[in-house]
Scaffold this motif. Sequence first.
Motif, PDB file in Angstrom:
ATOM      1  N   PHE A 105      52.518 101.301  90.388  1.00  0.00           N
ATOM      2  CA  PHE A 105      53.390 100.598  89.442  1.00  0.00           C
ATOM      3  C   PHE A 105      54.396  99.723  90.195  1.00  0.00           C
ATOM      4  O   PHE A 105      54.652  98.573  89.832  1.00  0.00           O
ATOM      5  CB  PHE A 105      54.165 101.601  88.575  1.00  0.00           C
ATOM      6  N   ILE A 223      40.491 101.368  88.465  1.00  0.00           N
ATOM      7  CA  ILE A 223      39.929 102.407  87.602  1.00  0.00           C
ATOM      8  C   ILE A 223      38.407 102.318  87.605  1.00  0.00           C
ATOM      9  O   ILE A 223      37.705 103.327  87.620  1.00  0.00           O
ATOM     10  CB  ILE A 223      40.492 102.277  86.178  1.00  0.00           C
ATOM     11  N   GLY A 261      32.145  94.671  72.761  1.00  0.00           N
ATOM     12  CA  GLY A 261      32.931  95.879  72.535  1.00  0.00           C
ATOM     13  C   GLY A 261      32.302  97.081  73.214  1.00  0.00           C
ATOM     14  O   GLY A 261      32.995  97.935  73.717  1.00  0.00           O
ATOM     15  N   TYR A 262      30.959  97.114  73.230  1.00  0.00           N
ATOM     16  CA  TYR A 262      30.298  98.270  73.833  1.00  0.00           C
ATOM     17  C   TYR A 262      30.182  98.125  75.335  1.00  0.00           C
ATOM     18  O   TYR A 262      30.038  99.099  76.050  1.00  0.00           O
ATOM     19  CB  TYR A 262      28.908  98.470  73.233  1.00  0.00           C
ATOM     20  N   GLN A 264      32.259  97.154  77.756  1.00  0.00           N
ATOM     21  CA  GLN A 264      33.284  97.681  78.657  1.00  0.00           C
ATOM     22  C   GLN A 264      33.145  99.190  78.817  1.00  0.00           C
ATOM     23  O   GLN A 264      33.583  99.757  79.794  1.00  0.00           O
ATOM     24  CB  GLN A 264      34.702  97.419  78.123  1.00  0.00           C
ATOM     25  N   VAL A 265      32.547  99.818  77.796  1.00  0.00           N
ATOM     26  CA  VAL A 265      32.452 101.270  77.795  1.00  0.00           C
ATOM     27  C   VAL A 265      31.462 101.748  78.852  1.00  0.00           C
ATOM     28  O   VAL A 265      31.613 102.825  79.413  1.00  0.00           O
ATOM     29  CB  VAL A 265      32.035 101.756  76.394  1.00  0.00           C
ATOM     30  N   TYR A 268      32.356 103.551  82.309  1.00  0.00           N
ATOM     31  CA  TYR A 268      33.008 104.854  82.166  1.00  0.00           C
ATOM     32  C   TYR A 268      32.062 105.885  81.564  1.00  0.00           C
ATOM     33  O   TYR A 268      32.130 107.069  81.885  1.00  0.00           O
ATOM     34  CB  TYR A 268      34.263 104.711  81.321  1.00  0.00           C
ATOM     35  N   MET A 271      30.032 107.106  84.289  1.00  0.00           N
ATOM     36  CA  MET A 271      30.813 108.004  85.129  1.00  0.00           C
ATOM     37  C   MET A 271      30.971 109.381  84.491  1.00  0.00           C
ATOM     38  O   MET A 271      30.803 110.410  85.154  1.00  0.00           O
ATOM     39  CB  MET A 271      32.179 107.385  85.363  1.00  0.00           C
ATOM     40  N   LEU A 272      31.268 109.395  83.185  1.00  0.00           N
ATOM     41  CA  LEU A 272      31.423 110.690  82.517  1.00  0.00           C
ATOM     42  C   LEU A 272      30.121 111.475  82.566  1.00  0.00           C
ATOM     43  O   LEU A 272      30.111 112.678  82.793  1.00  0.00           O
ATOM     44  CB  LEU A 272      31.872 110.499  81.065  1.00  0.00           C
TER      45      LEU A 272
ATOM     46  N   LEU B 130      41.072 110.547  82.872  1.00  0.00           N
ATOM     47  CA  LEU B 130      41.414 109.116  82.934  1.00  0.00           C
ATOM     48  C   LEU B 130      40.353 108.301  82.211  1.00  0.00           C
ATOM     49  O   LEU B 130      40.657 107.392  81.430  1.00  0.00           O
ATOM     50  CB  LEU B 130      41.506 108.688  84.395  1.00  0.00           C
ATOM     51  N   ALA B 131      39.089 108.654  82.471  1.00  0.00           N
ATOM     52  CA  ALA B 131      37.986 107.933  81.826  1.00  0.00           C
ATOM     53  C   ALA B 131      38.073 108.095  80.309  1.00  0.00           C
ATOM     54  O   ALA B 131      37.838 107.136  79.565  1.00  0.00           O
ATOM     55  CB  ALA B 131      36.653 108.454  82.334  1.00  0.00           C
ATOM     56  N   ILE B 132      38.433 109.304  79.850  1.00  0.00           N
ATOM     57  CA  ILE B 132      38.552 109.524  78.405  1.00  0.00           C
ATOM     58  C   ILE B 132      39.618 108.611  77.818  1.00  0.00           C
ATOM     59  O   ILE B 132      39.439 108.013  76.761  1.00  0.00           O
ATOM     60  CB  ILE B 132      38.898 111.000  78.130  1.00  0.00           C
ATOM     61  N   VAL B 134      40.619 105.699  78.968  1.00  0.00           N
ATOM     62  CA  VAL B 134      40.143 104.316  78.934  1.00  0.00           C
ATOM     63  C   VAL B 134      39.128 104.141  77.810  1.00  0.00           C
ATOM     64  O   VAL B 134      39.172 103.161  77.058  1.00  0.00           O
ATOM     65  CB  VAL B 134      39.509 103.940  80.294  1.00  0.00           C
ATOM     66  N   LEU B 135      38.224 105.113  77.703  1.00  0.00           N
ATOM     67  CA  LEU B 135      37.181 105.023  76.675  1.00  0.00           C
ATOM     68  C   LEU B 135      37.780 105.011  75.277  1.00  0.00           C
ATOM     69  O   LEU B 135      37.295 104.293  74.399  1.00  0.00           O
ATOM     70  CB  LEU B 135      36.221 106.216  76.799  1.00  0.00           C
ATOM     71  N   ASP B 138      38.609 101.663  73.802  1.00  0.00           N
ATOM     72  CA  ASP B 138      37.437 100.898  73.364  1.00  0.00           C
ATOM     73  C   ASP B 138      36.836 101.496  72.102  1.00  0.00           C
ATOM     74  O   ASP B 138      36.395 100.768  71.213  1.00  0.00           O
ATOM     75  CB  ASP B 138      36.391 100.865  74.485  1.00  0.00           C
ATOM     76  N   ILE B 142      35.978  99.724  68.599  1.00  0.00           N
ATOM     77  CA  ILE B 142      34.612  99.670  68.077  1.00  0.00           C
ATOM     78  C   ILE B 142      34.538 100.241  66.663  1.00  0.00           C
ATOM     79  O   ILE B 142      33.922  99.653  65.779  1.00  0.00           O
ATOM     80  CB  ILE B 142      33.657 100.438  69.023  1.00  0.00           C
ATOM     81  N   LEU B 254      46.342 103.503  78.364  1.00  0.00           N
ATOM     82  CA  LEU B 254      46.336 104.340  79.560  1.00  0.00           C
ATOM     83  C   LEU B 254      47.745 104.550  80.101  1.00  0.00           C
ATOM     84  O   LEU B 254      48.079 105.631  80.596  1.00  0.00           O
ATOM     85  CB  LEU B 254      45.448 103.663  80.613  1.00  0.00           C
ATOM     86  N   VAL B 255      48.576 103.513  79.970  1.00  0.00           N
ATOM     87  CA  VAL B 255      49.935 103.617  80.512  1.00  0.00           C
ATOM     88  C   VAL B 255      50.683 104.771  79.851  1.00  0.00           C
ATOM     89  O   VAL B 255      51.421 105.499  80.511  1.00  0.00           O
ATOM     90  CB  VAL B 255      50.682 102.288  80.319  1.00  0.00           C
TER      91      VAL B 255
END
Lengths: 291, 365
Positions: A105, A223, A261-262, A264-265, A268, A271-272, B130-132, B134-135, B138, B142, B254-255
């Motif tokens: 930050f 991220i 919209g989909y 960017q998901v 992640y 990754m999940l 963190l991923a949750i 960010v997700l 979105d 959606i 996220l912030v």
Amino acid sequence: MDILQLLISGLANGCVYGLIALGFVLIYKATEAVNFAQGDFMMFGAFITIWLTNADYMGINFYLAVPLAILIMGILGYLLDMLVIRRMFGQPQIAVVILTIAIGFILRFIAGVIWGHEPHLLETPFAGKELKIGSLVLGFEEIAIIIVTLLLTLFLFLFFRKAKLGQAMQAASQNQLAAYYVGIPVKKVQSLIWALAGVVAAVAGALFASKGAIDPSTGLLGIKAFAAAVIGGFGSLPGALIGGLIIGVVEPFAAYYLPAGYSQVAPYAIMLLVLILRPAGLFSQMQNKKV
Amino acid sequence: MRFVFKRSYDDDIKLFKHRQQAGYYVLLLVLMMALPWLVDDFFLGEATNVLILAIAGMGLMLLTGQTGQVSLGHAAFMALGCYLNVILMQRGVPFIISLPLAGIITGIVGAIIAMPILRLHGIYLAIGTLAISVLSEDIIVISKKWTGGVIGLVAEPINIFGLDIDRYGTPILFYFLVLFVTLFVLLIFRNILRAPLGRAFAAIRDSEVSAQALGVNVTKTKITAFALSCGIVGLAGGLLGHFAGAFNHETFNLVLSIQLLLMIVIGGLGSIHGAFFGAVIVGFLPQLIAISRDGISSIFNLGSLPLPGIETASFAFILVIFIMFEPRGIYGVWIKIRTYFELFPFYRKNMFKRQKSYLKTERMK
């Protein structure tokens, strides 16, 4: 041909993610902590390179400015560890995580104050030059990114495998106390690894800024690089690169084929999935101790 | 110096250590009840905000401070609570049912998410959550049909038994509503800590291996902690929705997740006080910065200094200072000051010295 074009630009993007992920992995490998500010390190490195190179600022020759920026970032990394992070020595990892989030930050704020929030582009000697193979158009920057990334990964990989310092770094992470016993100056080694992470960040920053505009919030790219590092298996250098490439390649294809919209998901979600199905990543670094 | 003699286990887990302590808290409660008549509407709004943050802080504290699992994704659960509450109210469910229901559903969703996520340790858990976070942003965009997408939703005024409660119309009533929820959560939190469940949480935080050896079902307890934590944070989210009036995906970004975590660290991990101290800092910091900025620029005649991001930056700076010099946060400072006066003049500098420790890798098992 469209697909090939997408693939190449995805690979170049992926290389940048991979480079940031390399920074994570370096620090994780050697200090068992995760630097959540690595993305902001990259942003800062990019801004320093821009500041040295661009005609609006210092206007130094590009080939002189980049090593200089790398040096500055290395010193910054070393100082950061020496002054701040070393105090966390032996504390739980999560303390360092929170500390680096805060540092991220602060870096973002400093960059915003010095260079403003407008996007900046690095003026490189190879800007706009292209290589045409058939109907395939390759930007020089993209080629440079891919080559530099591969070389850097190879170098770091060999460094940890062969060099004495690299081995010392790994030992320091595996067991700090034991590393002390065999005569490794653990704290100094940790500072060096932070310097190395700064160097990698500067390289990633210079490459990224030559390809696309950069502003203080670019650091949030970190991220995505996390996703890369996790997919590759935290702690594995080639894994970080491959994870970055996977993310980089998936992104343009997802944007191309999936509804808005989909896309960017996608990184992640991958990754999940990896975290849940194979928590140690594709290149697992988990080992069972031999008794 | 006071000595509290404990004659039984019940004495050890009493809600208040001694009668004087209970007196202090009653005094604090009276002060909080009288607050609407002591300060103006603006300040009351800020106080309400602080209480909502404190509820969220307690939620995260239960997970991070008591059970030792770090989450960087709790804004997602705040969002879930907030959207659930408003969507339920839009379907005609009265607030008095919709808010608890939103909290309960958030808790259940939290438990479902926790099952795979909590297999992860330390760093991996932080990144997974963190991923949750960010997700979730979105996903909100959606699922436009429910959440209004980028435009967001507007929280309707609350009506409890014919009493209209609105953030701007009747700030005092809204304040009391939030205060009531805060007390409710506080009581639950405090009692969990006294119960076997809370002891199991602490055992897991301090050492998973020894907790297992003592017969604690680690996985189940962790999931319980995550679910409870999400439920409380969901309640806070529901209240925040009404406090903000209108909200969209950016309200819970996220912030906010990161800020929640930083908040409880500044306040002091592992103590209920910490959640409140942290909330006060986060709640009043923007005002403090605005005032000091005006002061500085009037002294140096700089005019208005546009410094975007100074709030998060100064917050981060405070955090760095705390982590470096007082990892126990504001609560730690408070304990030290108190001990100093209780023991006067026998306080020694090294009384709270941290034990030296060395890390080992978690990649070898």
